[in-house]
Enzyme design. Structure first.
Site, PDB file in Angstrom:
ATOM      1  N   PHE A   1     -27.038  14.640  41.602  1.00  0.00           N
ATOM      2  CA  PHE A   1     -28.326  13.941  41.572  1.00  0.00           C
ATOM      3  C   PHE A   1     -29.304  14.654  42.512  1.00  0.00           C
ATOM      4  CE2 PHE A   1     -31.278  10.573  43.003  1.00  0.00           C
ATOM      5  CZ  PHE A   1     -31.903  10.390  41.791  1.00  0.00           C
ATOM      6  N   ASP A   2     -30.612  14.472  42.292  1.00  0.00           N
ATOM      7  CA  ASP A   2     -31.584  15.280  43.054  1.00  0.00           C
ATOM      8  C   ASP A   2     -31.535  15.065  44.566  1.00  0.00           C
ATOM      9  OD1 ASP A   2     -32.782  12.824  42.673  1.00  0.00           O
ATOM     10  OD2 ASP A   2     -34.791  13.600  42.373  1.00  0.00           O
TER      11      ASP A   2
ATOM     12  N   ALA B   1     -22.672   5.465  42.528  1.00  0.00           N
ATOM     13  CA  ALA B   1     -23.832   4.600  42.261  1.00  0.00           C
ATOM     14  C   ALA B   1     -23.632   3.733  41.006  1.00  0.00           C
ATOM     15  CB  ALA B   1     -25.091   5.457  42.131  1.00  0.00           C
TER      16      ALA B   1
ATOM     17  N   HIS C   1     -41.442  16.130  42.811  1.00  0.00           N
ATOM     18  CA  HIS C   1     -41.881  15.219  41.750  1.00  0.00           C
ATOM     19  C   HIS C   1     -42.379  13.870  42.266  1.00  0.00           C
ATOM     20  CE1 HIS C   1     -37.614  14.496  42.388  1.00  0.00           C
ATOM     21  NE2 HIS C   1     -37.759  13.298  41.872  1.00  0.00           N
TER      22      HIS C   1
ATOM     23  N   LYS D   1     -27.794   0.252  42.521  1.00  0.00           N
ATOM     24  CA  LYS D   1     -27.456   0.311  41.099  1.00  0.00           C
ATOM     25  C   LYS D   1     -26.349  -0.716  40.839  1.00  0.00           C
ATOM     26  CE  LYS D   1     -29.452   4.497  41.800  1.00  0.00           C
ATOM     27  NZ  LYS D   1     -29.903   4.947  43.122  1.00  0.00           N
TER      28      LYS D   1
ATOM     29  N   ASP E   1     -19.632  10.044  43.991  1.00  0.00           N
ATOM     30  CA  ASP E   1     -20.920   9.375  44.118  1.00  0.00           C
ATOM     31  C   ASP E   1     -20.822   8.212  43.138  1.00  0.00           C
ATOM     32  OD1 ASP E   1     -23.464   8.423  43.641  1.00  0.00           O
ATOM     33  OD2 ASP E   1     -24.425  10.376  43.708  1.00  0.00           O
TER      34      ASP E   1
ATOM     35  N   TYR F   1     -25.751  -8.487  65.755  1.00  0.00           N
ATOM     36  CA  TYR F   1     -25.811  -7.022  65.841  1.00  0.00           C
ATOM     37  C   TYR F   1     -24.428  -6.422  65.635  1.00  0.00           C
ATOM     38  CZ  TYR F   1     -27.358  -2.430  67.420  1.00  0.00           C
ATOM     39  OH  TYR F   1     -27.680  -1.106  67.478  1.00  0.00           O
TER      40      TYR F   1
HETATM   41  N1  F0G Z   1     -26.708   9.258  43.542  1.00  0.00           N
HETATM   42  C1  F0G Z   1     -27.119   8.957  42.298  1.00  0.00           C
HETATM   43  C2  F0G Z   1     -26.243   9.280  41.134  1.00  0.00           C
HETATM   44  C3  F0G Z   1     -28.358   8.353  42.102  1.00  0.00           C
HETATM   45  O1  F0G Z   1     -28.749   8.082  40.859  1.00  0.00           O
HETATM   46  C4  F0G Z   1     -29.161   8.048  43.224  1.00  0.00           C
HETATM   47  C5  F0G Z   1     -30.459   7.424  43.074  1.00  0.00           C
HETATM   48  C6  F0G Z   1     -28.678   8.377  44.507  1.00  0.00           C
HETATM   49  C7  F0G Z   1     -27.449   8.975  44.628  1.00  0.00           C
HETATM   50  C8  F0G Z   1     -29.485   8.090  45.748  1.00  0.00           C
HETATM   51  O2  F0G Z   1     -29.447   6.742  46.045  1.00  0.00           O
HETATM   52  O3  F0G Z   1     -31.819   5.960  45.814  1.00  0.00           O
HETATM   53  O4  F0G Z   1     -30.114   4.610  47.022  1.00  0.00           O
HETATM   54  O5  F0G Z   1     -30.967   6.684  48.016  1.00  0.00           O
HETATM   55  N2  F0G Z   1     -31.051   7.327  41.976  1.00  0.00           N
HETATM   56  C9  F0G Z   1     -32.307   6.674  41.703  1.00  0.00           C
HETATM   57  C10 F0G Z   1     -32.683   6.932  40.274  1.00  0.00           C
HETATM   58  C11 F0G Z   1     -33.396   6.940  42.675  1.00  0.00           C
HETATM   59  O6  F0G Z   1     -33.803   6.550  39.890  1.00  0.00           O
HETATM   60  O7  F0G Z   1     -31.877   7.463  39.509  1.00  0.00           O
HETATM   61  P1  F0G Z   1     -30.663   5.969  46.750  1.00  0.00           P
END
Ligand code: F0G
Length: 465
Positions: free
Chosen positions: A124-125, A217, A450, A258, A215, A72
Site C-alpha cells: 500500500f502507498d 487492514a 496525490h 477498515k 498488513d 493513562y
Molecule cells: N495498509 C493498507 C492495506 C491500507 O489500505 C491502508 C490505508 C494502510 C495500510 C494505512 O492505514 O490509513 O490507518 O494509516 N488505506 C486507506 C485507503 C487510506 O483509502 O485505502 P491508515
C-alpha cells in the site's frame, strides 16, 4: 447457516446528503484544483473516496464507547482489546497506535534500515512511503495475474513464490528484514491471498531466516474469500480461518479503520516478546504509552467490539455481496472493471474507459473528475498520480494498472446508492468520446503527492481515436 440478501442491520440514525447541481460541482472541483481530497464533504453526494474510517458503528459499539476507561496506564479498555486481539488473531503481544501508518512507522523504525529490501504483494502507498523514506526498497512480488484485469484467478493478491525466492537467493538475508503480505491487497484491487500461498510464503521466508508480517487492514474480508473460494475451507468458520491465516506470520500491522469497524485506530501484533519490547520504546516516543498508544480508552472498547462484528458470517456475506452488486451494475454498461470483484471496492479500468487520453495526462484522475461532475460521487485515483515519481530518477512512474477505485464504506450506503453510482458512471461512459482533455500537474509535494497535488485541465485538445 442461511444467508440473507439484505443488510443485516436497521438504520437508527440518519445523516442527510446535500443534493447538488452539476453547475455547482463543476465550480467546486475547479476550486479544489481537481483534487478530490480538497472537496468538502457536503460537496459530495456519495463518498467512495475510501472505506477507511468511514464506516458506521453498531449500537453495541456506541454502548461500548460509554464504558471506555481513560486511565493513562493499565486501562481496562486496553486489557479488553488485548484479550480480543489475542482471541481473534492469536498474537500474544500488541501495541495500540493511532492508525495503520503509525503501526508501520513504529515497526519499520525497529526493522528497516537504508539499503534494505522489503518484498511483498503490491505494498500500500503508506507502507511503500515508510519503506522508501528509510531509503529501503519495496519490491513487488505479486503474481502476474494481479495485473491482468480480466483474469478471473481467485487469489490475485498472492505472492509469486519464485519471484520472492529469487530475491532471497540474490541478497543476504540481513538485507531482507521482513516480507509484508497485504490482506486483502488494496493496490491490485482488494484481491485476496489464499491460505495455501500464505503457508508457502511463510515456509519460504522462515527457511531463509527472515520475518513475515501481515498488513491486516482487511483481514476479515480476506478470510471470507478463503471461506468461499478455497478448497477445504467452505466448512470452516471465519474465526477459525482468521486464526490460521495469522498463524503463518510473526506479526501484523493493522489499520483498524477498515475491518476494525471504527473511525480511527490501529495496532501492531507480535508473536515474540523480544520484538514487541524493541518496538515498545518507539511506540512510547511516537504514539503514546503502551496501554493506549494514540487511542482513547473508549475507542479501544469500540475496536474490540468491531473486531468481533467484522469476523461474523452475517456481516461478511452482506459486505462482499454489496461490492459485487456494485461491480455487476457497473459492468452491465460494458465498462471494464477488475475481476473478480475485490473485498472493499470496485476498480474501474481508466485506460479502457479513456484510451485516447495519454498516460502523462492522468486518465484515471480525469475519469474520477468526470464522475464527480456527473453524479457527485467521489472516488480515488489509483494510477500514475498515486504511483508518484521514482525516488531516484524523479521521473513519473506508470504502473501496470491505471484505475479509479470506488471504495465502499462499511454499513453506510444502501444498494440504491450503489445503483445510483453505477448509473452515473454509465452516463459518463455514454459520453466518453466527448471527454477531450486530461489533467496537468500545477503543483506537487516530493512524496505522497496525490493527497495535495494541484491540477488543471490540460491545455491541449486530445485527438480522439
Ligand atoms: N495498509 C493498507 C492495506 C491500507 O489500505 C491502508 C490505508 C494502510 C495500510 C494505512 O492505514 O490509513 O490507518 O494509516 N488505506 C486507506 C485507503 C487510506 O483509502 O485505502 P491508515
Amino acid at each position: 447457516m442461511e444467508l440473507h440478501y439484505f443488510e443485516p442491520f436497521k438504520t437508527k440514525m440518519t445523516e442527510p446528503i446535500r443534493l447538488s447541481t452539476r453547475e455547482e460541482r463543476e465550480e467546486w472541483i475547479r476550486h479544489a484544483h481537481y483534487n478530490m481530497f480538497n472537496l468538502r464533504s457536503d460537496q459530495v453526494m456519495i463518498d467512495l473516496l475510501t472505506d477507511s474510517g468511514t464506516g458506521a458503528m453498531s449500537h453495541h459499539q456506541w454502548a461500548a464507547l460509554m464504558e471506555g476507561d481513560e486511565s493513562y496506564a493499565g486501562a481496562s479498555s486496553y486489557e479488553h482489546l488485548k484479550e480480543t486481539i489475542r482471541e481473534i488473531t492469536g498474537f500474544e503481544y500488541f501495541l495500540p497506535t493511532h492508525q495503520g501508518r503509525a503501526a508501520e512507522n513504529v515497526l519499520f523504525t525497529v526493522l528497516v534500515k537504508a539499503g534494505d529490501i522489503v518484498p511483498g504483494n503490491s505494498h500500500f502507498d503508506t507502507t511503500k512511503g515508510h519503506i522508501e523514506y528509510r531509503k529501503a526498497t519495496a519490491v513487488d512480488c505479486s503474481v502476474g495475474a494481479a495485473f491482468d484485469i480480466t483474469n478471473e484467478y481467485p487469489f490475485k493478491g498472492n505472492v509469486d513464490p519464485e519471484k520472492l525466492e529469487d530475491i532471497f537467493r540474490s541478497h543476504p538475508v540481513e538485507k531482507i528484514p521482513l516480507v509484508i503480505m497485504t490482506l486483502t491487497c488494496n493496490t491490485t484491487g482488494g484481491q485476496p491471498v489464499s491460505m495455501k500461498n500464505l503457508r508457502e510464503v511463510s515456509e519460504l521466508v522462515h527457511r531463509y531466516g527472515s520475518l513475515l508480517f501481515i498488513d491486516g487492514a482487511r483481514f476479515a474480508e480476506n478470510a471470507w474469500f478463503i471461506h468461499t473460494r478455497e478448497e477445504g475451507y467452505g466448512d470452516k468458520g471465519v474465526r477459525e480461518i482468521v486464526r490460521e491465516m495469522f498463524s503463518y506470520a510473526d506479526g501484523m500491522t493493522m489499520s483498524s479503520k477498515k475491518d476494525g469497524l471504527v473511525n480511527i485506530g490501529g495496532f501492531i501484533g507480535f508473536r515474540e516478546e523480544e520484538l514487541f519490547r524493541r518496538a515498545t520504546t518507539f511506540n512510547i516516543m511516537f504514539e503514546g504509552f503502551i496501554t493506549y498508544g494514540g487511542m482513547a480508552g473508549r475507542d479501544m472498547n469500540a475496536l474490540a467490539q468491531g473486531l468481533k462484528e467484522s469476523t461474523t458470517e452475517e456481516y461478511l456475506s452482506y459486505r462482499i455481496r454489496q461490492i459485487a452488486f456494485l461491480g455487476e451494475r457497473i459492468a452491465s454498461y460494458g465498462i471494464h472493471v477488475i475481476r473478480p470483484f475485490g473485498g472493499h471496492a470496485v476498480f474501474v479500468d481508466a485506460l479502457g474507459f479513456l484510451p485516447h487520453i495519454p498516460r502523462e495526462e492522468f486518465p484515471a484522475q480525469t475519469l474520477s473528475v468526470e464522475l464527480y461532475i456527473e453524479a457527485g460521487v467521489r472516488t480515488a485515483e489509483i494510477g500514475a498520480l498515486m504511483a508518484d515519481r521514482d525516488p531516484v530518477t524523479r521521473e513519473n512512474r506508470y504502473p501496470a494498472l491505471e484505475m479509479i477505485r470506488l471504495a465502499v464504506p462499511r454499513r453506510v450506503y444502501s444498494d440504491n446508492h450503489m445503483q445510483a453510482v453505477a448509473d452515473g458512471l454509465g452516463r459518463v461512459w455514454a459520453r466518453r468520446k466527448e471527454i477531450k482533455k486530461g489533467m496537468r500537474i500545477v503543483e506537487e509535494a516530493p512524496i505522497l503527492r496525490h493527497f495535495t497535488v494541484k491540477l488543471e485541465r490540460s491545455e491541449f485538445t486530445v485527438h480522439s481515436s
